[in-house]
Design an enzyme around this catalytic site. Structure first.
Site, PDB file in Angstrom:
ATOM      1  N   TRP A 115       0.822  -1.210   0.000  1.00 59.80           N
ATOM      2  CA  TRP A 115       0.000   0.000   0.000  1.00 59.80           C
ATOM      3  C   TRP A 115       0.856   1.260   0.000  1.00 59.80           C
ATOM      4  CZ3 TRP A 115      -4.352  -0.629  -2.086  1.00 59.80           C
ATOM      5  CH2 TRP A 115      -5.095  -1.780  -1.873  1.00 59.80           C
ATOM      6  N   ASP A 161      -1.918   6.763   5.986  1.00 64.92           N
ATOM      7  CA  ASP A 161      -2.965   5.877   5.489  1.00 64.92           C
ATOM      8  C   ASP A 161      -3.277   4.910   6.622  1.00 64.92           C
ATOM      9  OD1 ASP A 161      -4.539   3.946   4.311  1.00 64.92           O
ATOM     10  OD2 ASP A 161      -3.138   3.470   2.681  1.00 64.92           O
ATOM     11  N   LYS A 196     -12.734  -1.445   6.078  1.00 64.94           N
ATOM     12  CA  LYS A 196     -12.050  -2.345   6.995  1.00 64.94           C
ATOM     13  C   LYS A 196     -12.658  -2.239   8.399  1.00 64.94           C
ATOM     14  CE  LYS A 196      -9.198  -2.633   3.436  1.00 64.94           C
ATOM     15  NZ  LYS A 196      -8.322  -1.761   2.677  1.00 64.94           N
TER      16      LYS A 196
HETATM   17  C1  PLP Z   1      -7.679  -1.320   1.487  1.00 60.04           C
HETATM   18  C2  PLP Z   1      -6.581  -0.384   1.550  1.00 60.04           C
HETATM   19  C3  PLP Z   1      -6.416   0.640   0.593  1.00 60.04           C
HETATM   20  C4  PLP Z   1      -7.285   0.765  -0.638  1.00 60.04           C
HETATM   21  O1  PLP Z   1      -8.579   1.119  -0.334  1.00 60.04           O
HETATM   22  P1  PLP Z   1      -9.642   1.380  -1.511  1.00 60.04           P
HETATM   23  O2  PLP Z   1     -10.841   1.823  -0.748  1.00 60.04           O
HETATM   24  O3  PLP Z   1      -9.838   0.064  -2.212  1.00 60.04           O
HETATM   25  O4  PLP Z   1      -9.099   2.405  -2.406  1.00 60.04           O
HETATM   26  C5  PLP Z   1      -5.375   1.528   0.760  1.00 60.04           C
HETATM   27  N1  PLP Z   1      -4.537   1.441   1.813  1.00 60.04           N
HETATM   28  C6  PLP Z   1      -4.669   0.477   2.743  1.00 60.04           C
HETATM   29  C7  PLP Z   1      -3.716   0.435   3.889  1.00 60.04           C
HETATM   30  C8  PLP Z   1      -5.684  -0.455   2.640  1.00 60.04           C
HETATM   31  O5  PLP Z   1      -5.822  -1.410   3.575  1.00 60.04           O
END
Ligand code: PLP
Length: 359
Positions: A102, A171, A195
């Site tokens: 990521w 993030d 999540k």
């Molecule tokens: C799931 C995830 C993403 C991507 O999320 P989307 O909603 O599919 O764009 C980005 N960063 C992390 C750490 C993630 O777990």
């Protein structure tokens, strides 16, 4: 109880009570005669829902008034692009830490619109840990430092934060609301909601308001944080159902006792699972101990065939979503807030039994 134990990485398990409440309110929301999906996003009723969702997040994470809370579309992935477009002024650079899949995606996106300094990379070590603050090569002229505080695929989580002059952007997609954080230490936090916060198709952004003023003039209006702050996340039609679900998740989290209580529970769940992994060489956890994620626990078995059998046998016991990401392979158990301790206990018992049969 749910009919299966769900260890999906995202979209992921939701609290049963939240789904039941949504089911009751699906046809008619609080005496309005219509579903939340049928309401105008500018109605008084929807404004109340979005205000409550934002104030729920504000209370749970103790977000100070210096920071705005936004609900945006495009998931966390759009934030990979929006962050550099808004926060890195022309000709300037930004520091990024590469801890896995990521973080690398965020770096690739940032490199398209300007300069990036990779301040540390775990690639050569197979992304097995987060860095110590002293290992970072930060630039004094960086506009911000970007980290992925929990790598959902690699199972690597940050513990401490570096002291930086530049604001920290994180993030937190797969760990938001899972542990207590000091929001004042961040310039911007973003998270896809699927999540720990709700369904997919929505991202939450917590941004220090002064940083939203940095955006260069050539950033499209819809991609400016300042637009969405000015319009209270109602510049265009938001994902109204998603926002409603985030509000329910916040109510549920508060009813559990808040983030501190949830954090204690999450630490116990993770400790039980890592103890099982460390109890025998049958299991191999590739992540160094100090960086092991409390949300996404990853491990390998001695062969891919055995990993396949593990996943298939687990499903027969009602344990779903344990296959590792298609990029990394192996096994992954995502144990988000909504995954009850009994799910982890059942998984651990299954692991002991699986080892007896296959060890
Ligand atoms: C799931 C995830 C993403 C991507 O999320 P989307 O909603 O599919 O764009 C980005 N960063 C992390 C750490 C993630 O777990």
């Amino acid at each position: 109880m749910a009919s299966v134990f769900n260890f999906n990485a995202g979209p992921a398990a939701m609290p049963r009570a939240v789904l039941e409440k949504a089911q009751i309110e699906l046809m008619e929301n609080a005496g309005t005669g219509m579903s939340v999906m049928e309401m105008s996003h500018r109605s008084k009723e929807f404004r109340e829902i979005i205000d409550n969702a934002a104030s729920g997040v504000r209370r749970l994470l103790r977000v100070p008034e210096t920071h705005a809370i936004l609900f945006l579309q495009g998931g966390a992935s759009l934030q990979f692009a929006m962050v550099p477009m808004n926060l890195r002024r022309p000709g300037k650079s930004a520091d990024y830490v590469d801890t896995g899949v990521w973080a690398s995606k965020a770096i690739r996106e940032a490199q398209i619109t300007g300069r990036v300094n990779v301040a540390w990379s775990g690639q050569e070590d197979g992304y097995s840990r987060a860095p110590k603050p002293s290992e970072l090569s930060l630039r004094s002229d960086a506009e911000y430092l970007h980290i992925c505080s929990n790598e959902t695929i690699g199972g690597v989580q940050w513990t401490g934060l570096p002291e930086t002059e530049a604001p920290i952007v994180a993030d937190m997609s797969s760990e938001i609301l899972s542990r207590v954080i000091d929001v004042s230490r961040f310039g911007l936090i973003y998270a896809g909601t699927q999540k720990n916060l709700g369904p997919s198709g929505l991202a939450i952004v917590i941004i220090r308001k002064d940083l939203a003023e940095r955006a260069p003039k050539d950033v499209p209006i819809i991609l400016r944080y300042s637009t969405h702050i000015a319009d209270g996340s109602l510049y265009n039609t938001p994902n109204t159902w998603g926002v409603y679900m985030v509000r329910l998740i916040c109510d549920w989290t508060e009813a559990q006792g808040g983030v501190r209580t949830i954090q204690e529970l999450n630490e116990k769940k993770a400790a039980a699972l890592y103890a099982a992994l460390d109890s025998s060489s049958f299991w191999l956890c590739p992540v160094e101990k100090e960086s092991r994620s409390t949300m996404n626990v990853v491990w390998r078995l001695s062969s891919e065939a055995l990993e396949d059998r593990f996943v298939t046998d687990a499903e027969k016991e009602g344990l779903f979503g344990l296959r590792g990401h298609r990029i990394s392979g192996g096994i992954r158990a995502s144990i988000y807030n909504a995954v009850p301790p009994e799910a982890v206990d059942t998984l651990v018992s299954f692991m002991k039994e699986f080892e007896r049969r296959n060890g």
